[in-house]
Design a protein around this motif. Structure first.
Motif, PDB file in Angstrom:
ATOM      1  N   THR A   1       3.063 -24.013 -28.852  1.00 29.88           N
ATOM      2  CA  THR A   1       2.717 -24.369 -30.232  1.00 29.88           C
ATOM      3  C   THR A   1       1.839 -23.302 -30.885  1.00 29.88           C
ATOM      4  N   GLN A   2       1.211 -22.455 -30.075  1.00 28.74           N
ATOM      5  CA  GLN A   2       0.361 -21.397 -30.613  1.00 28.74           C
ATOM      6  C   GLN A   2       1.107 -20.076 -30.733  1.00 28.74           C
ATOM      7  N   THR A   3       2.399 -20.084 -30.409  1.00 26.73           N
ATOM      8  CA  THR A   3       3.190 -18.856 -30.391  1.00 26.73           C
ATOM      9  C   THR A   3       4.228 -18.881 -31.508  1.00 26.73           C
ATOM     10  N   PRO A   4       4.353 -17.790 -32.264  1.00 26.05           N
ATOM     11  CA  PRO A   4       5.415 -17.724 -33.272  1.00 26.05           C
ATOM     12  C   PRO A   4       6.789 -17.923 -32.614  1.00 26.05           C
ATOM     13  N   ASP A   5       7.621 -18.685 -33.246  1.00 24.26           N
ATOM     14  CA  ASP A   5       8.959 -18.982 -32.727  1.00 24.26           C
ATOM     15  C   ASP A   5       8.908 -19.781 -31.424  1.00 24.26           C
ATOM     16  N   GLY A   6       7.785 -20.469 -31.197  1.00 27.12           N
ATOM     17  CA  GLY A   6       7.665 -21.259 -29.972  1.00 27.12           C
ATOM     18  C   GLY A   6       8.160 -22.680 -30.131  1.00 27.12           C
ATOM     19  N   GLY A   7       8.698 -23.016 -31.309  1.00 28.38           N
ATOM     20  CA  GLY A   7       9.162 -24.377 -31.555  1.00 28.38           C
ATOM     21  C   GLY A   7      10.197 -24.875 -30.563  1.00 28.38           C
TER      22      GLY A   7
END
Length: 235
Positions: free
Chosen positions: A192-198
């Protein structure tokens, strides 16, 4: 790559979570049985204090519990230094520390249903066994323990679910180290804290839900079989 195909680091987080939960239960459940039995069967000075201490992890912020573990079991903590020098055990920033944190946080959830199960067992059954000459330990193992088994199983499942989802105490005590302390909860937080981690977060959420649901179903099946053996039949 298929959306539902787990990546190696996700399998790693799942494997670590299951290991942490299993080890936490291995050590927490026997102690919880002993504490629950004492709280259910005996009244003594300090009974309320013991009960309060057991339930402290439920009311303390998890970060506080994790910090207390770090103070006690960290590299410079008294328990940490002793265990490192005598047994070679190290907890801080290690998966064993994640298991310790999970066990501590799950402990009150394990104790509660087991205590209720022991309180539901008629003490006269144990007294009857004792009157026939059975030692106290044999009476406990042969009479109280089997009758309280559904509660023990329920407590173990609750504890496992809590261990799987433990976050605050774990990240405070052992950090968020890939492959070492990053459980499913920490991996989900990282996603959740990473871009594109959805997509990763969604997969991990579904995975955690499947494991938890499977554990609940297994516990219900085992509890029904145990009740049937004890003569209670299915609900």
């Amino acid at each position: 790559m298929s959306f539902f195909q787990l990546q190696p680091h996700e399998w790693q987080a799942l494997s670590l979570t299951l290991r942490v939960g299993a080890v936490a239960l291995l050590f927490a459940v026997p102690l919880a049985i002993a504490v629950a039995y004492v709280l259910a069967r005996y009244r003594f000075p300090g009974h309320g204090v013991l009960n309060a201490v057991v339930h402290m992890p439920l009311v303390l912020p998890p970060v506080v519990t994790g910090y207390l573990l770090l103070l006690g079991f960290g590299p410079r903590g008294p328990a940490g230094v002793f265990l490192k020098e005598t047994l070679g055990l190290s907890f801080a920033f290690n998966w064993t520390g994640a298991a310790l944190a999970a066990g501590v946080m799950a402990f009150p959830l394990i104790v509660r249903p087991i205590r209720l199960a022991f309180e539901a067992v008629d003490p006269k059954l144990e007294e009857a066994a004792a009157s026939l000459g059975a030692p106290r330990l044999v009476t406990f193992c042969v009479v109280a323990l089997p009758l309280a088994f559904p509660g023990i199983l329920g407590g173990a499942i609750l504890g496992f679910a809590k261990a799987m989802g433990e976050f605050g105490a774990t990240i405070t005590f052992v950090s968020n180290i890939p492959g070492e302390t990053r459980t499913l909860a920490l991996a989900l937080y990282t996603a959740t804290q990473t871009p594109d981690g959805g997509p990763i977060a969604i997969r991990l959420t579904i995975l955690a839900a499947i494991v938890a649901f499977g554990a609940l179903i297994a516990s219900e099946v085992l509890a029904r079989r145990m009740r049937a053996r004890l003569g209670g039949g299915d609900d």
